[in-house]
Design an enzyme around this catalytic site. Structure first.
Site, PDB file in Angstrom:
ATOM      1  N   ARG A 109      48.360  27.516  47.329  1.00  0.00           N
ATOM      2  CA  ARG A 109      49.224  27.530  46.146  1.00  0.00           C
ATOM      3  C   ARG A 109      50.035  26.239  46.044  1.00  0.00           C
ATOM      4  O   ARG A 109      50.605  25.935  45.002  1.00  0.00           O
ATOM      5  CB  ARG A 109      50.213  28.698  46.189  1.00  0.00           C
ATOM      6  CG  ARG A 109      49.649  30.114  46.212  1.00  0.00           C
ATOM      7  CD  ARG A 109      48.610  30.364  45.161  1.00  0.00           C
ATOM      8  NE  ARG A 109      47.284  30.129  45.683  1.00  0.00           N
ATOM      9  CZ  ARG A 109      46.205  29.941  44.938  1.00  0.00           C
ATOM     10  NH1 ARG A 109      46.312  29.914  43.621  1.00  0.00           N
ATOM     11  NH2 ARG A 109      45.016  29.743  45.483  1.00  0.00           N
TER      12      ARG A 109
ATOM     13  N   ASP B 179      33.850  36.337  35.592  1.00  0.00           N
ATOM     14  CA  ASP B 179      34.893  35.579  36.284  1.00  0.00           C
ATOM     15  C   ASP B 179      35.467  36.425  37.430  1.00  0.00           C
ATOM     16  O   ASP B 179      35.391  37.657  37.405  1.00  0.00           O
ATOM     17  CB  ASP B 179      35.995  35.219  35.284  1.00  0.00           C
ATOM     18  CG  ASP B 179      37.001  34.238  35.857  1.00  0.00           C
ATOM     19  OD1 ASP B 179      36.708  33.613  36.893  1.00  0.00           O
ATOM     20  OD2 ASP B 179      38.086  34.088  35.266  1.00  0.00           O
ATOM     21  N   GLU B 180      36.045  35.770  38.425  1.00  0.00           N
ATOM     22  CA  GLU B 180      36.678  36.441  39.580  1.00  0.00           C
ATOM     23  C   GLU B 180      35.736  37.493  40.182  1.00  0.00           C
ATOM     24  O   GLU B 180      36.122  38.632  40.453  1.00  0.00           O
ATOM     25  CB  GLU B 180      38.000  37.100  39.162  1.00  0.00           C
ATOM     26  CG  GLU B 180      39.028  36.146  38.569  1.00  0.00           C
ATOM     27  CD  GLU B 180      39.675  35.229  39.607  1.00  0.00           C
ATOM     28  OE1 GLU B 180      39.259  35.262  40.772  1.00  0.00           O
ATOM     29  OE2 GLU B 180      40.589  34.485  39.227  1.00  0.00           O
TER      30      GLU B 180
ATOM     31  N   LYS C 180      37.633  26.198  38.051  1.00  0.00           N
ATOM     32  CA  LYS C 180      36.641  27.203  37.657  1.00  0.00           C
ATOM     33  C   LYS C 180      36.775  27.615  36.198  1.00  0.00           C
ATOM     34  O   LYS C 180      35.770  27.863  35.523  1.00  0.00           O
ATOM     35  CB  LYS C 180      36.724  28.430  38.562  1.00  0.00           C
ATOM     36  CG  LYS C 180      37.900  29.348  38.323  1.00  0.00           C
ATOM     37  CD  LYS C 180      37.822  30.587  39.185  1.00  0.00           C
ATOM     38  CE  LYS C 180      38.994  31.513  38.929  1.00  0.00           C
ATOM     39  NZ  LYS C 180      39.002  32.080  37.580  1.00  0.00           N
ATOM     40  N   THR C 181      37.999  27.689  35.682  1.00  0.00           N
ATOM     41  CA  THR C 181      38.181  28.095  34.282  1.00  0.00           C
ATOM     42  C   THR C 181      37.553  27.071  33.342  1.00  0.00           C
ATOM     43  O   THR C 181      36.938  27.426  32.337  1.00  0.00           O
ATOM     44  CB  THR C 181      39.675  28.264  33.962  1.00  0.00           C
ATOM     45  OG1 THR C 181      40.251  29.197  34.878  1.00  0.00           O
ATOM     46  CG2 THR C 181      39.871  28.774  32.544  1.00  0.00           C
TER      47      THR C 181
ATOM     48  N   GLN D  78      39.011  33.961  48.558  1.00  0.00           N
ATOM     49  CA  GLN D  78      40.195  34.468  47.865  1.00  0.00           C
ATOM     50  C   GLN D  78      40.046  35.952  47.514  1.00  0.00           C
ATOM     51  O   GLN D  78      40.718  36.462  46.617  1.00  0.00           O
ATOM     52  CB  GLN D  78      40.464  33.650  46.605  1.00  0.00           C
ATOM     53  CG  GLN D  78      40.780  32.191  46.894  1.00  0.00           C
ATOM     54  CD  GLN D  78      41.161  31.413  45.654  1.00  0.00           C
ATOM     55  OE1 GLN D  78      42.249  31.574  45.100  1.00  0.00           O
ATOM     56  NE2 GLN D  78      40.259  30.556  45.211  1.00  0.00           N
TER      57      GLN D  78
END
Length: 755
Positions: A596, A217-218, A31-32, A248
């Site tokens: 993770r 973002d987020e 995503k970044t 998330q």
């Protein structure tokens, strides 16, 4: 621009330059990269940097994003506005805050300043400062501001009991005093910006013209007031791109509202949705297990993570006889691999780290604790140990000074100083003077309190062992009650959990026939000192990482061990009280933990765990059954004397454990069949009523109400159904409530009743 490094979906998101866009970015899906390439592509297509606003949640992330864009283009990113919500609002208010009646030269006060103001307010309003502490009141005010509720609305709708009525008075006075001093707290930056936009259309229009292209973002972590600000800014040109993953969303306790991302299409007409499902981090077996778990949530957008990485080793679940065995065995495996720097152990709560830390110390494994204080350095643990040290050694003035007024007993600093000075002049311990402190110049009332403290220590020393001493200090001296008054119920719950873990440790040192209480206390403190004093075992960076799942978000490791995967631990007992809503957030937390891992994922639980010095029995988390499938291996402990509630699949689909009447057998023919003795089975069946059932929501073909109908909700009261939208696993219902306005709810959660 060279977009060849992007996959098809990433490229589609980067090239979609106008209109509302939701990028549902699964874990490890890049995503970044999408955000930075999209900003660069806007600039490459002639959009002025001045017209681009990108919002992240940390200053570090904002700076990294700016650097990445400049690396792609060379120039231009420095003129974009890339910042956090609070930095953006601070900038806007310093220009235009006069329009809502405050001066441009306002200061921003920190937490300590807010506490100082609130302490004075509590005193001025005539409340007892010992029973009404500033921290819980300020916390409640912050929660109100995060949903854009001011003092008047709070008084009208939320002041329903003694505590909230006090909060209401304090809130009103707090706002008056800040206004008079021309200061804002951190939450005010958001609230005042929303107010500025609402009351001044010309100022809003100025910023709408400036920020024609907005990226967030987020997005799953935004709260109500942040959503309101974004809605104001994007309402004119509607060129808004939000990136996030509802799977998330794990910060509801901080005010994050998952509705913001789930209802994006409703909030912004003609929105386009692009799902990033290709994962670049994990093996396919890890993703398959995580996908199977999260697919049980109703409140999500359907997606399935996949990867071109290898299938990888199976995900392994292993059950151990006890939490101590669990810690020892995992550390043994990790030591054998010796890949410390790329390995993490994750747990649901900070209190679970104790057994892991001890196992690391005994195995001589270097570790770092992230997102929490090492167990034996936590305040409540150090306080309890200080009490024990004074019991063992009355000459330990250092420990005595730590606890003589903890919890608060009304023994002031000047009286303590008189005690300390007298002990030095008489060459004796401070403790020896407590029984008659008036003889050293301490006033009568304080001397009486010192004598009470003296008697507390004597009473504790008369207990039979170190575990009983700790139970005495926990329950008889008002320690946790004082924590709740000063810091609120959440702080009490966490501190009590850590004290209980210390009691569990102390239970290993109960006195035998040949050992008195002081001997067991001495042995306990010696072992605790050994563990507590080892801070850094290795000066290098090659250390095992220990952290909570919440702290792990955004990180990744080759090897991940998730411990304590048991019902009432993960999902937590508190989350189960919130029903399906609480379980869904816990399931998202499990999904975050699982994703993770890059190469190896090991999940574990323990049949028995000490709680308050007694062994408590646990069954594996419901998420274990949900994760089962190809590439997932289970190994259960062979225990003959455990018991479980005997419920069947139709009542509790995630629980397939059944009983065998074979007494005292140590073997099971199936991995999901637990063998127990007849007496234990009988006791378990007698206790069935104590267990909660988990009911899987089955979406009906049609809801029992239609658009235009009046319905009632347990929290929001009566309202009128404005629209019903089929979103796959559930219906999204928009309701105009009489008291709380328009809300969008999921039918499976809302449990609406037609009036």
């Amino acid at each position: 621009m060279d977009l060849s490094v992007l996959n098809d979906k990433q490229k589609e998101a980067v090239e979609c330059l106008s209109g509302p866009l939701l990028v549902v970015a699964g874990a490890g899906s890049g995503k970044t990269r999408v955000i930075t390439y999209r900003i660069a592509n806007l600039l490459a297509h002639g959009i002025k940097p001045y017209n681009i606003l990108a919002i992240t949640f940390t200053n570090k992330a904002a700076n990294e994003m700016k650097e990445r864009v400049e690396n792609l283009l060379g120039l231009g990113a420095s003129d974009c506005t890339i910042s956090t919500f609070h930095s953006l609002c601070n900038r806007i208010l310093h220009i235009d805050i006069e329009r809502i009646g405050m001066g441009k030269n306002f200061n921003i006060i920190d937490t300590d300043d807010s506490k100082s103001i609130m302490r004075k307010i509590i005193k001025d309003l005539g409340y007892d400062p010992k029973k009404n502490k500033e921290r819980p009141i300020l916390s409640e005010i912050s929660k109100a501001k995060n949903i854009n509720v001011g003092p008047e609305e709070y008084a009208a709708k939320y002041a329903i009991d003694d505590f909230t009525r006090k909060v209401s008075e304090c809130y009103n006075e707090y706002e008056k005093r800040k206004y008079t001093a021309n200061v804002l707290d951190f939450d005010d930056l958001l609230v005042k910006t929303a107010q500025l936009f609402k009351e001044n259309p010309d100022i809003l229009d100025k910023y709408q013209e400036k920020y024609k292209y907005i990226l967030i973002d987020e997005y799953q972590d935004t709260n109500d007031i942040q959503f309101l600000i974004v809605s104001y800014l994007a309402s004119k040109y509607k060129n808004i791109c939000v990136v996030g993953d509802e799977d998330q969303s794990i910060y509801s306790f901080r005010g994050a509202n998952i509705r913001n991302i789930l209802s994006f299409e409703s909030d912004f007409e003609n929105a386009k949705i692009i799902k990033l499902e290709q994962n670049y981090r994990s093996t396919q077996n890890i993703l398959n297990a995580a996908n199977r778990v999260i697919s049980n949530n109703i409140g999500r957008k359907e997606k399935v993570l996949w990867t071109e990485n290898a299938i990888g080793d199976p995900v392994r679940f292993e059950e151990y006889k006890s939490d101590k065995t669990e810690a020892d065995e995992l550390i043994r495996k990790i030591k054998k691999d010796k890949n410390y720097s790329n390995t993490a152990i994750l747990y649901r709560a900070n209190s679970q780290s104790k057994s892991i830390e001890e196992a690391c110390v005994y195995a001589n494994i270097p570790y770092r604790l992230i997102g929490g204080v090492q167990f034996y350095k936590r305040k409540e643990v150090k306080d309890m140990i200080a009490y024990l040290r004074v019991c063992l050694n009355a000459n330990d003035d250092i420990s005595l000074l730590r606890i003589i007024n903890t919890p608060s007993r009304g023994i002031g600093e000047s009286s303590i100083e008189k005690l300390r000075t007298a002990a030095i002049s008489q060459n004796c311990s401070m403790f020896s003077l407590l029984n008659d402190a008036s003889s050293i110049g301490v006033i009568k009332s304080t001397a009486s309190k010192m004598k009470d403290f003296y008697n507390i220590i004597l009473k504790a020393k008369s207990e039979v062992d170190v575990k009983s001493m700790l139970m005495f200090f926990k329950t008889k001296i008002g320690y946790l009650e004082d924590v709740e008054i000063q810091e609120g119920i959440d702080a009490r719950i966490e501190r009590e959990s850590n004290i209980d873990e210390l009691i569990n440790k102390a239970a290993e040192f109960v006195s035998s026939d040949t050992e008195d209480a002081m001997d067991s206390l001495n042995n306990f403190l010696n072992e605790v000192s050994l563990v507590a004093d080892i801070d850094e075992l290795d000066a290098s960076d090659k250390k095992l990482t220990l952290m909570t799942v919440h702290a792990s978000k955004g990180l990744e490791f080759d090897n991940v061990y998730i411990v304590g995967f048991s019902e009432n631990l993960f999902p937590s007992a508190m989350s189960l009280m919130d029903g399906d809503v609480g379980v869904e957030e816990e399931r998202r937390l499990a999904y975050v933990a699982m994703t993770r891992a890059r190469k190896n994922l090991h999940i574990s639980s323990a049949v028995s765990k000490f709680f308050q010095g007694k062994s408590a029995m646990y069954i594996p988390s419901r998420f274990v059954d949900e994760a089962k499938g190809d590439g997932f291996e289970c190994k259960y402990a062979e225990i003959s004397n455990r018991f479980y509630d005997d419920v069947y699949e139709e009542d509790r689909p995630y629980n397939k454990y059944k009983f065998s009447d074979q007494a005292h057998s140590h073997k099971s023919s199936r991995s999901d069949t637990y063998v127990v003795n007849k007496e234990v089975v009988k006791a378990a069946k007698a206790d069935l009523s104590k267990f909660k059932s988990h009911v899987t929501y089955q979406k009906p073909e049609k809801l029992p109400y239609d658009e235009g109908d009046l319905v009632s909700h347990i929290k929001f009261g009566e309202g009128k159904v404005k629209s019903i939208k089929d979103i796959g696993k559930d219906f999204e219902v928009t309701i105009d409530f009489k008291d709380s306005g328009e809300r969008i709810l999921l039918a499976g959660f809302a449990k609406l009743n037609k009036i």
